[in-house]
Motif scaffolding. Structure first.
Motif, PDB file in Angstrom:
ATOM      1  N   ASP A  20       4.398  12.740 -10.850  1.00 14.51           N
ATOM      2  CA  ASP A  20       5.205  13.530  -9.924  1.00 14.51           C
ATOM      3  C   ASP A  20       4.664  13.545  -8.491  1.00 14.51           C
ATOM      4  OD1 ASP A  20       2.975  15.061 -10.572  1.00 14.51           O
ATOM      5  OD2 ASP A  20       4.096  16.952 -10.638  1.00 14.51           O
ATOM      6  N   THR A  21       3.592  12.818  -8.240  1.00 14.82           N
ATOM      7  CA  THR A  21       3.025  12.738  -6.892  1.00 14.82           C
ATOM      8  C   THR A  21       4.020  12.057  -5.957  1.00 14.82           C
ATOM      9  OG1 THR A  21       0.768  12.672  -7.716  1.00 14.82           O
ATOM     10  CG2 THR A  21       1.140  11.740  -5.530  1.00 14.82           C
ATOM     11  N   ILE A  22       4.224  12.652  -4.797  1.00 14.15           N
ATOM     12  CA  ILE A  22       5.103  12.054  -3.793  1.00 14.15           C
ATOM     13  C   ILE A  22       4.251  11.139  -2.919  1.00 14.15           C
ATOM     14  CG2 ILE A  22       6.695  12.452  -1.879  1.00 14.15           C
ATOM     15  CD1 ILE A  22       7.706  13.529  -4.568  1.00 14.15           C
ATOM     16  N   CYS A  23       4.680   9.888  -2.805  1.00 13.02           N
ATOM     17  CA  CYS A  23       3.927   8.877  -2.054  1.00 13.02           C
ATOM     18  C   CYS A  23       4.785   8.275  -0.954  1.00 13.02           C
ATOM     19  CB  CYS A  23       3.466   7.760  -2.978  1.00 13.02           C
ATOM     20  SG  CYS A  23       2.339   8.306  -4.266  1.00 13.02           S
ATOM     21  N   ARG A  24       4.134   7.847   0.099  1.00  8.32           N
ATOM     22  CA  ARG A  24       4.799   7.136   1.195  1.00  8.32           C
ATOM     23  C   ARG A  24       4.414   5.666   1.102  1.00  8.32           C
ATOM     24  NH1 ARG A  24       3.887  10.133   6.112  1.00  8.32           N
ATOM     25  NH2 ARG A  24       5.731  11.259   5.448  1.00  8.32           N
ATOM     26  N   LEU A  25       5.424   4.795   1.137  1.00  3.89           N
ATOM     27  CA  LEU A  25       5.179   3.359   1.140  1.00  3.89           C
ATOM     28  C   LEU A  25       4.842   2.914   2.555  1.00  3.89           C
ATOM     29  CD1 LEU A  25       7.736   3.728  -1.132  1.00  3.89           C
ATOM     30  CD2 LEU A  25       7.013   1.383  -1.423  1.00  3.89           C
ATOM     31  N   MET A  26       3.914   1.998   2.654  1.00  2.00           N
ATOM     32  CA  MET A  26       3.488   1.469   3.951  1.00  2.00           C
ATOM     33  C   MET A  26       3.895   0.005   4.047  1.00  2.00           C
ATOM     34  SD  MET A  26      -0.137   3.515   3.797  1.00  2.00           S
ATOM     35  CE  MET A  26      -1.012   2.424   4.841  1.00  2.00           C
ATOM     36  N   SER A  27       3.728  -0.590   5.200  1.00  2.22           N
ATOM     37  CA  SER A  27       4.115  -1.989   5.406  1.00  2.22           C
ATOM     38  C   SER A  27       3.327  -2.914   4.485  1.00  2.22           C
ATOM     39  CB  SER A  27       3.869  -2.412   6.857  1.00  2.22           C
ATOM     40  OG  SER A  27       4.701  -1.685   7.727  1.00  2.22           O
ATOM     41  N   PRO A  28       4.037  -3.774   3.757  1.00  2.00           N
ATOM     42  CA  PRO A  28       3.360  -4.727   2.871  1.00  2.00           C
ATOM     43  C   PRO A  28       2.532  -5.740   3.649  1.00  2.00           C
ATOM     44  CG  PRO A  28       5.670  -4.505   2.284  1.00  2.00           C
ATOM     45  CD  PRO A  28       5.485  -3.826   3.607  1.00  2.00           C
ATOM     46  N   PRO A  34       0.831  -1.211   0.000  1.00  2.00           N
ATOM     47  CA  PRO A  34       0.000   0.000   0.000  1.00  2.00           C
ATOM     48  C   PRO A  34       0.866   1.261   0.000  1.00  2.00           C
ATOM     49  CG  PRO A  34      -0.079  -1.088   2.150  1.00  2.00           C
ATOM     50  CD  PRO A  34       0.836  -1.884   1.283  1.00  2.00           C
ATOM     51  N   ILE A  35       0.381   2.280  -0.693  1.00  2.00           N
ATOM     52  CA  ILE A  35       1.033   3.586  -0.698  1.00  2.00           C
ATOM     53  C   ILE A  35      -0.041   4.643  -0.483  1.00  2.00           C
ATOM     54  CG2 ILE A  35       2.868   2.828  -2.264  1.00  2.00           C
ATOM     55  CD1 ILE A  35       1.437   4.450  -4.485  1.00  2.00           C
ATOM     56  N   TYR A  36       0.387   5.811  -0.026  1.00  2.00           N
ATOM     57  CA  TYR A  36      -0.558   6.926   0.019  1.00  2.00           C
ATOM     58  C   TYR A  36       0.160   8.223  -0.338  1.00  2.00           C
ATOM     59  CZ  TYR A  36       1.014   8.201   4.766  1.00  2.00           C
ATOM     60  OH  TYR A  36       1.747   8.578   5.850  1.00  2.00           O
ATOM     61  N   SER A  37      -0.574   9.105  -0.916  1.00  2.00           N
ATOM     62  CA  SER A  37      -0.042  10.371  -1.400  1.00  2.00           C
ATOM     63  C   SER A  37       0.185  11.329  -0.234  1.00  2.00           C
ATOM     64  CB  SER A  37      -1.035  10.994  -2.378  1.00  2.00           C
ATOM     65  OG  SER A  37      -0.666  12.329  -2.639  1.00  2.00           O
ATOM     66  N   ILE A  38       1.349  11.967  -0.256  1.00  2.00           N
ATOM     67  CA  ILE A  38       1.594  13.026   0.717  1.00  2.00           C
ATOM     68  C   ILE A  38       1.702  14.388   0.029  1.00  2.00           C
ATOM     69  CG2 ILE A  38       2.601  11.554   2.483  1.00  2.00           C
ATOM     70  CD1 ILE A  38       5.343  12.498   1.560  1.00  2.00           C
ATOM     71  N   LYS A  39       1.849  14.354  -1.335  1.00  2.00           N
ATOM     72  CA  LYS A  39       1.866  15.611  -2.095  1.00  2.00           C
ATOM     73  C   LYS A  39       1.461  15.293  -3.534  1.00  2.00           C
ATOM     74  CE  LYS A  39       4.657  19.503  -3.484  1.00  2.00           C
ATOM     75  NZ  LYS A  39       6.017  20.036  -3.594  1.00  2.00           N
TER      76      LYS A  39
END
Length: 117
Positions: free
Chosen positions: A68-76, A56-61
Protein backbone atom coordinates in the motif's frame (compact mmCIF):
# COMPACT_ATOMS: atom_id res chain seq x y z
CA UNK A 1 20.99 7.74 -20.86
CA UNK A 2 17.91 9.27 -19.32
CA UNK A 3 14.43 8.89 -20.85
CA UNK A 4 12.59 12.08 -19.93
CA UNK A 5 9.40 11.67 -21.94
CA UNK A 6 7.99 8.23 -21.20
CA UNK A 7 4.78 9.61 -19.75
CA UNK A 8 4.95 8.13 -16.27
CA UNK A 9 7.58 10.31 -14.63
CA UNK A 10 6.15 11.87 -11.50
CA UNK A 11 3.15 9.54 -11.47
CA UNK A 12 2.15 8.46 -7.96
CA UNK A 13 1.04 4.83 -7.70
CA UNK A 14 0.78 2.11 -5.06
CA UNK A 15 3.86 -0.09 -4.90
CA UNK A 16 1.82 -3.23 -5.57
CA UNK A 17 0.55 -1.77 -8.89
CA UNK A 18 4.03 -0.78 -9.99
CA UNK A 19 5.43 -4.16 -9.01
CA UNK A 20 2.69 -6.12 -10.79
CA UNK A 21 2.96 -4.07 -14.01
CA UNK A 22 6.77 -4.20 -13.99
CA UNK A 23 6.86 -7.96 -13.43
CA UNK A 24 4.33 -8.49 -16.23
CA UNK A 25 6.67 -6.60 -18.58
CA UNK A 26 9.80 -8.51 -17.59
CA UNK A 27 11.25 -5.96 -15.17
CA UNK A 28 12.76 -7.28 -11.95
CA UNK A 29 12.65 -5.72 -8.50
CA UNK A 30 15.75 -7.32 -7.05
CA UNK A 31 17.40 -6.83 -3.74
CA UNK A 32 18.49 -3.27 -4.55
CA UNK A 33 16.08 -1.31 -2.40
CA UNK A 34 15.74 0.44 0.89
CA UNK A 35 12.56 1.65 2.58
CA UNK A 36 12.42 4.84 0.50
CA UNK A 37 13.85 3.91 -2.92
CA UNK A 38 13.81 0.99 -5.33
CA UNK A 39 14.63 0.11 -8.94
CA UNK A 40 12.91 -2.09 -11.45
CA UNK A 41 15.41 -3.44 -13.98
CA UNK A 42 15.10 -4.95 -17.44
CA UNK A 43 18.24 -6.65 -18.77
CA UNK A 44 19.21 -6.42 -22.44
CA UNK A 45 22.14 -8.42 -23.83
CA UNK A 46 23.47 -7.22 -27.18
CA UNK A 47 26.57 -8.63 -28.88
CA UNK A 48 28.08 -9.74 -25.58
CA UNK A 49 27.41 -6.46 -23.77
CA UNK A 50 24.87 -6.13 -20.98
CA UNK A 51 22.58 -3.13 -20.60
CA UNK A 52 19.93 -2.33 -18.02
CA UNK A 53 16.77 -0.29 -18.41
CA UNK A 54 16.10 0.99 -14.90
CA UNK A 55 12.93 2.55 -13.57
CA UNK A 56 13.64 4.23 -10.23
CA UNK A 57 10.85 4.88 -7.74
CA UNK A 58 10.74 6.46 -4.33
CA UNK A 59 8.24 6.32 -1.52
CA UNK A 60 6.18 9.37 -0.72
CA UNK A 61 3.92 7.62 1.83
CA UNK A 62 4.85 4.36 3.55
CA UNK A 63 7.80 1.99 3.31
CA UNK A 64 8.92 -0.07 0.34
CA UNK A 65 8.11 -2.97 -0.20
CA UNK A 66 4.69 -2.70 1.51
CA UNK A 67 1.92 -3.12 -1.07
CA UNK A 68 0.00 0.00 0.00
CA UNK A 69 3.03 2.32 -0.10
CA UNK A 70 2.50 5.25 -2.45
CA UNK A 71 5.50 5.69 -4.75
CA UNK A 72 6.52 8.27 -7.34
CA UNK A 73 8.03 7.02 -10.59
CA UNK A 74 11.13 8.83 -11.80
CA UNK A 75 12.69 9.13 -15.25
CA UNK A 76 13.95 5.77 -16.51
CA UNK A 77 17.63 5.24 -17.23
CA UNK A 78 19.59 3.11 -19.67
CA UNK A 79 23.02 2.00 -18.56
CA UNK A 80 25.79 -0.32 -19.65
CA UNK A 81 27.12 -2.86 -17.18
CA UNK A 82 30.87 -3.13 -16.63
CA UNK A 83 32.09 -6.04 -14.58
CA UNK A 84 32.97 -5.70 -11.70
CA UNK A 85 32.35 -1.96 -11.38
CA UNK A 86 28.61 -1.71 -12.07
CA UNK A 87 26.34 0.23 -14.40
CA UNK A 88 27.40 3.44 -16.17
CA UNK A 89 24.77 5.83 -17.54
CA UNK A 90 26.69 8.87 -18.79
CA UNK A 91 29.32 9.06 -21.50
CA UNK A 92 28.10 5.92 -23.24
CA UNK A 93 27.15 5.38 -26.86
CA UNK A 94 24.24 2.96 -26.94
CA UNK A 95 23.48 0.83 -30.01
CA UNK A 96 20.27 1.84 -31.79
CA UNK A 97 18.83 -1.65 -31.31
CA UNK A 98 19.30 -1.38 -27.53
CA UNK A 99 17.70 2.07 -27.38
CA UNK A 100 14.78 0.86 -29.52
CA UNK A 101 14.27 -2.19 -27.26
CA UNK A 102 14.46 0.00 -24.15
CA UNK A 103 11.85 2.43 -25.52
CA UNK A 104 9.60 -0.46 -26.50
CA UNK A 105 9.79 -1.95 -22.99
CA UNK A 106 9.09 1.42 -21.39
CA UNK A 107 6.06 1.93 -23.67
CA UNK A 108 4.79 -1.51 -22.68
CA UNK A 109 5.33 -0.71 -19.00
CA UNK A 110 3.43 2.58 -19.35
CA UNK A 111 0.50 0.84 -21.05
CA UNK A 112 0.47 -2.01 -18.51
CA UNK A 113 0.66 0.42 -15.59
CA UNK A 114 -2.28 2.42 -17.01
CA UNK A 115 -4.35 -0.77 -17.08
CA UNK A 116 -3.25 -1.66 -13.55
CA UNK A 117 -4.34 1.62 -12.01
Amino acid sequence: MKFDETGFEGQEVKFEHIQHAANACGFVHGEQWDYERAMFDYKIVNQGDTYYVRVPIYSIKGDIPRKDTICRLMSPLLGKHYYPHGVEYAGETFPDSVVTKAKSKLDLLKHTLEQEV
